[in-house]
Scaffold this active site. Structure first.
Site, PDB file in Angstrom:
ATOM      1  N   SER A   9       7.774  25.140  35.034  1.00  0.00           N
ATOM      2  CA  SER A   9       6.489  24.571  34.615  1.00  0.00           C
ATOM      3  C   SER A   9       6.611  23.940  33.233  1.00  0.00           C
ATOM      4  CB  SER A   9       5.421  25.667  34.575  1.00  0.00           C
ATOM      5  OG  SER A   9       5.251  26.225  35.842  1.00  0.00           O
TER       6      SER A   9
ATOM      7  N   HIS B 285       7.982  26.680  42.863  1.00  0.00           N
ATOM      8  CA  HIS B 285       7.065  27.774  43.238  1.00  0.00           C
ATOM      9  C   HIS B 285       6.651  27.622  44.708  1.00  0.00           C
ATOM     10  CE1 HIS B 285       5.703  27.634  38.784  1.00  0.00           C
ATOM     11  NE2 HIS B 285       6.359  28.759  38.937  1.00  0.00           N
TER      12      HIS B 285
ATOM     13  N   ARG C 171      16.005  31.570  39.745  1.00  0.00           N
ATOM     14  CA  ARG C 171      16.722  30.297  39.681  1.00  0.00           C
ATOM     15  C   ARG C 171      18.189  30.508  39.312  1.00  0.00           C
ATOM     16  NH1 ARG C 171      12.178  27.765  36.055  1.00  0.00           N
ATOM     17  NH2 ARG C 171      12.523  29.853  35.324  1.00  0.00           N
TER      18      ARG C 171
ATOM     19  N   LYS D 141       2.723  33.459  26.596  1.00  0.00           N
ATOM     20  CA  LYS D 141       2.611  32.005  26.780  1.00  0.00           C
ATOM     21  C   LYS D 141       1.260  31.439  26.374  1.00  0.00           C
ATOM     22  CE  LYS D 141       5.968  31.665  30.534  1.00  0.00           C
ATOM     23  NZ  LYS D 141       6.167  31.415  31.961  1.00  0.00           N
TER      24      LYS D 141
HETATM   25  O1  PNS Z   1       5.544  32.786  35.594  1.00  0.00           O
HETATM   26  P1  PNS Z   1       5.804  33.862  34.586  1.00  0.00           P
HETATM   27  O2  PNS Z   1       5.085  33.566  33.289  1.00  0.00           O
HETATM   28  O3  PNS Z   1       7.267  34.159  34.379  1.00  0.00           O
HETATM   29  O4  PNS Z   1       5.162  35.203  35.187  1.00  0.00           O
HETATM   30  C1  PNS Z   1       5.134  36.388  34.426  1.00  0.00           C
HETATM   31  C2  PNS Z   1       4.029  37.303  34.956  1.00  0.00           C
HETATM   32  C3  PNS Z   1       2.677  36.622  34.845  1.00  0.00           C
HETATM   33  C4  PNS Z   1       4.330  37.658  36.410  1.00  0.00           C
HETATM   34  C5  PNS Z   1       4.058  38.607  34.098  1.00  0.00           C
HETATM   35  O5  PNS Z   1       3.838  38.288  32.738  1.00  0.00           O
HETATM   36  C6  PNS Z   1       3.036  39.640  34.589  1.00  0.00           C
HETATM   37  O6  PNS Z   1       3.298  40.376  35.511  1.00  0.00           O
HETATM   38  N1  PNS Z   1       1.847  39.657  33.946  1.00  0.00           N
HETATM   39  C7  PNS Z   1       0.767  40.557  34.292  1.00  0.00           C
HETATM   40  C8  PNS Z   1       0.577  41.631  33.199  1.00  0.00           C
HETATM   41  C9  PNS Z   1       1.638  42.698  33.354  1.00  0.00           C
HETATM   42  O7  PNS Z   1       1.618  43.495  34.259  1.00  0.00           O
HETATM   43  N2  PNS Z   1       2.624  42.684  32.423  1.00  0.00           N
HETATM   44  C10 PNS Z   1       3.747  43.604  32.444  1.00  0.00           C
HETATM   45  C11 PNS Z   1       4.834  43.056  33.345  1.00  0.00           C
HETATM   46  S1  PNS Z   1       6.262  44.070  33.255  1.00  0.00           S
END
Ligand code: PNS
Length: 166
Positions: free
Chosen positions: A130, A17, A92, A41
């Site tokens: 993570s 990150h 990745r 998660k």
């Molecule tokens: O590190 P991650 O868990 O892959 O990140 C995912 C994240 C947090 C970027 C995604 O779940 C997100 O954008 N969450 C905010 C809520 C939202 O807008 N969800 C719809 C995304 S299409």
């Protein structure tokens, strides 16, 4: 002034990150690292703990145009609120692609002016995530090469005392 948002769970922030954040901070005027809600998660660190850790990492790395924030709502609403030009994410391997592509298209559908820029991860961080860091740490393995030093301390503290601050 071009603002971009690097969203993620960051549970915890890894060297992978940090590499993406550093590279974004070299290109854009302002980078907001956003600890965002991922409903899929279960979290190890609280949102506040993750925000504090990323702030410390940004400070220790000298990233003066990087800010850290958290939000529990839709990412596109946050993007609109702060007037960001784009979302920045790291890719990745092929395994990331489908999920990231889906999120990018959904965000674009919800907010047509919302662009997503993907940075290919540095080869040294290809394997890092993570969840790998949490698994290795919880089983007593050496994670010093996976995370910034101050994050290593926090993980160690969390695993031994259940708390990471203070
Ligand atoms: O590190 P991650 O868990 O892959 O990140 C995912 C994240 C947090 C970027 C995604 O779940 C997100 O954008 N969450 C905010 C809520 C939202 O807008 N969800 C719809 C995304 S299409």
């Amino acid at each position: 002034m071009k603002t971009v948002v690097c969203p993620g769970s960051f549970d915890p922030i890894t060297n992978g990150h940090l590499d993406i954040i550093q590279r974004a901070s070299g290109i854009f005027d302002r980078v907001i690292v956003l600890v965002a809600a991922n409903q899929e998660k279960h979290n190890f660190f609280t949102v506040q703990e993750r925000v504090e850790m990323i702030r410390r990492v940004a400070e220790e790395t000298g990233l003066s145009n990087v800010e850290v924030d958290s939000d529990s709502g839709l990412l596109v609403n946050y993007i609109q609120r702060v007037g960001a030009a784009a979302i920045v994410k790291g890719l990745r391997a092929v395994s990331d692609f489908e999920y990231e592509f889906q999120m990018s298209l959904t965000n674009h559908k919800l907010l047509p002016e919302c662009e997503t820029i993907f940075f290919t991860t540095s080869s040294r961080n290809m394997y890092l995530s993570s969840s790998i860091v949490r698994q290795v740490g919880q089983l007593g393995g050496d994670i010093t090469g996976f995370v910034p030093p101050c994050v290593y301390e926090q993980i160690h503290k969390k695993l031994t005392t259940g708390q990471s601050q203070g």
